[in-house]
Design a protein around this motif. Sequence first.
Motif, mmCIF file in Angstrom:
data_model
loop_
_atom_site.group_PDB
_atom_site.id
_atom_site.type_symbol
_atom_site.label_atom_id
_atom_site.label_comp_id
_atom_site.label_asym_id
_atom_site.label_seq_id
_atom_site.Cartn_x
_atom_site.Cartn_y
_atom_site.Cartn_z
ATOM 1 N N THR A 18 39.588 37.042 50.413
ATOM 2 C CA THR A 18 38.562 37.969 50.890
ATOM 3 C C THR A 18 39.141 39.361 51.099
ATOM 4 O O THR A 18 38.548 40.369 50.692
ATOM 5 N N ARG A 19 40.294 39.434 51.724
ATOM 6 C CA ARG A 19 40.904 40.748 51.974
ATOM 7 C C ARG A 19 41.344 41.419 50.669
ATOM 8 O O ARG A 19 41.302 42.646 50.553
ATOM 9 N N GLU A 20 41.762 40.609 49.701
ATOM 10 C CA GLU A 20 42.161 41.174 48.408
ATOM 11 C C GLU A 20 40.957 41.751 47.675
ATOM 12 O O GLU A 20 41.030 42.844 47.103
ATOM 13 N N ARG A 21 39.845 41.038 47.694
ATOM 14 C CA ARG A 21 38.669 41.471 46.936
ATOM 15 C C ARG A 21 37.836 42.510 47.685
ATOM 16 O O ARG A 21 37.096 43.275 47.065
ATOM 17 N N PHE A 22 37.924 42.493 49.004
ATOM 18 C CA PHE A 22 37.167 43.452 49.816
ATOM 19 C C PHE A 22 38.142 44.132 50.783
ATOM 20 O O PHE A 22 38.176 43.820 51.980
ATOM 21 N N PRO A 23 38.954 45.059 50.268
ATOM 22 C CA PRO A 23 40.003 45.689 51.079
ATOM 23 C C PRO A 23 39.444 46.361 52.334
ATOM 24 O O PRO A 23 38.368 46.973 52.311
ATOM 25 N N GLY A 24 40.183 46.204 53.422
ATOM 26 C CA GLY A 24 39.793 46.839 54.673
ATOM 27 C C GLY A 24 38.877 46.017 55.540
ATOM 28 O O GLY A 24 38.615 46.387 56.692
ATOM 29 N N MET A 25 38.377 44.900 55.037
ATOM 30 C CA MET A 25 37.487 44.076 55.838
ATOM 31 C C MET A 25 38.263 43.381 56.961
ATOM 32 O O MET A 25 39.328 42.817 56.746
ATOM 33 N N GLU A 26 37.725 43.428 58.167
ATOM 34 C CA GLU A 26 38.298 42.706 59.299
ATOM 35 C C GLU A 26 37.493 41.426 59.517
ATOM 36 O O GLU A 26 36.282 41.469 59.725
ATOM 37 N N ILE A 27 38.162 40.281 59.455
ATOM 38 C CA ILE A 27 37.481 39.009 59.644
ATOM 39 C C ILE A 27 37.241 38.792 61.132
ATOM 40 O O ILE A 27 38.181 38.739 61.928
ATOM 41 N N THR A 28 35.983 38.680 61.520
ATOM 42 C CA THR A 28 35.607 38.523 62.925
ATOM 43 C C THR A 28 35.121 37.118 63.253
ATOM 44 O O THR A 28 35.076 36.737 64.417
ATOM 45 N N HIS A 29 34.709 36.363 62.245
ATOM 46 C CA HIS A 29 34.206 35.019 62.466
ATOM 47 C C HIS A 29 34.759 34.076 61.398
ATOM 48 O O HIS A 29 34.991 34.493 60.258
ATOM 49 N N ARG A 30 34.956 32.837 61.784
ATOM 50 C CA ARG A 30 35.247 31.815 60.788
ATOM 51 C C ARG A 30 34.662 30.495 61.279
ATOM 52 O O ARG A 30 34.597 30.225 62.473
#
Length: 495
Positions: A303-315
């Motif tokens: 996810t971080r590779e394909r959408f750079p800068g995204m902060e994961i807040t939930h899983r």
Amino acid sequence: MDSTESTAHPSLSHDLEVDAAVIGGGIAGLSTAFELARSGRSVAVLEADRIAAAVTGHTTAKLSALHALTYSAVTRQHGPRAARLHARAQQEAVSHVAHMCTELGVDAELERVPAFVYVESEQRTDDIRREAEAAREAGLAADFVTDTGLPFPVAGAVRVADQAQFHPRKYLLGLAHDILRRGGAIFERTRVVGLSEGRPCRVTTEDGAEVTARDIVVATHYPVFDRAMLFTRLEPRRELVVAGPVPAASDPAGMFITPEQHIRSVRTAPHTDGQRLLIVTGESFTPGTGGVQARFGRLAAWTRERFPGMEITHRWAAQDNDTPDSLPYVGPLHPGARHTYVATGFGGWGMSNGVMAGRLLAARITGAQLPPWAGMYDPRRIPPLRSGPALLKFQASVAGHFVGDRLRASRIDSVAEIAPGCGAIVRIGGRTCAVHRDESGSVRAVSARCTHLGCVVQFNDAEVTWDCPCHGSRFDVDGRVLQGPATRPLQRRDL
């Protein structure tokens, strides 16, 4: 779950008589109860925990008639007519939700967007072309495209316009309100453990209350009553989800899924001004196979590779059941059933299939004219020969766990070897135990034998649960049932 109020319907503490009892308060159960209440039937929903909170409360909520590579599979196994009927049933479900949102005044954040099935590998574009052709022949406005709106290139994709994404919990809480308004009843924290078929039928809860009804619907995701032995034809599958905000300008404006890399699914949802919530699903695996924490790591890295800068807040994670012939089971519970019904095997597409199931089961119960696709989903159908290899593979896998896991049950020699935050299977006093040590060092042990059919559970290191690799039952570390088909907890063990 974070963006809606919790529910607090009462548990059932007395005997009750209704026209129809629906076991399970997810999208299939609530949709069925809603349709029955609209027809004038008295109905009671019996939910083991909270409504719209288990599998349905953790879905990524794609409401689409395009289901990965389903149409080529259905055409191959059942023929082109079946594919056309399946497409019609799914598309009608999409339209039905939109119509009900308007009729009931429910703001379920429904957005019309295109759905895509894509691949990045040139070697798999033939699969995509076949699916596009099969979906077109089934009646969907499907195209083969190479431009998707994703921030990375794809080799090819199927595109179907005018599908939907929505907030299923807001939608279902609206249905629940209407069920109550029409005189229906909803009971939470009410686990059903017994079913007696007859005229009338009866169900019994774990607290001893009895519900008498002419018709019973088992809509518990995986059937807790399985008199047609559907467990031999249902393969549980668990998938992981990560989510976080991204700038609205980065929204790819669609719903996307690929069969590659153990599945990757992408969509966005409304969030705050100037932002969307990016939701990424993947790492499909059989419950109880371990390594879940590592799977989350791989999904987050992708996810971080394909959408750079995204902060994961939930899983979180979600689960569904696949059938060997790519179609769900919705209809009579078993060949001799007259007033008991089941809905299961949605294959990861529970939103459209749950709505379809509600409409179909309500028609069967009320005696209304059945839709032309009713027989196609009948649980009593004989699987086509082409689905035989998939069926045998699943049954062999279950047999391997049932026998092999017992022989390999002693994973470690001593409870002392279990590190804080970990769990393991240990042979203690001649009994196979599932032992967990929490971060403070406290240890608790339960029986390692799933109370459904006796397979040995395995530790889920990310969700801190005991999961059954045979049929997908899940338990917390104290043995409490989190997900069926099991209805009884794992027994506590003394150390």
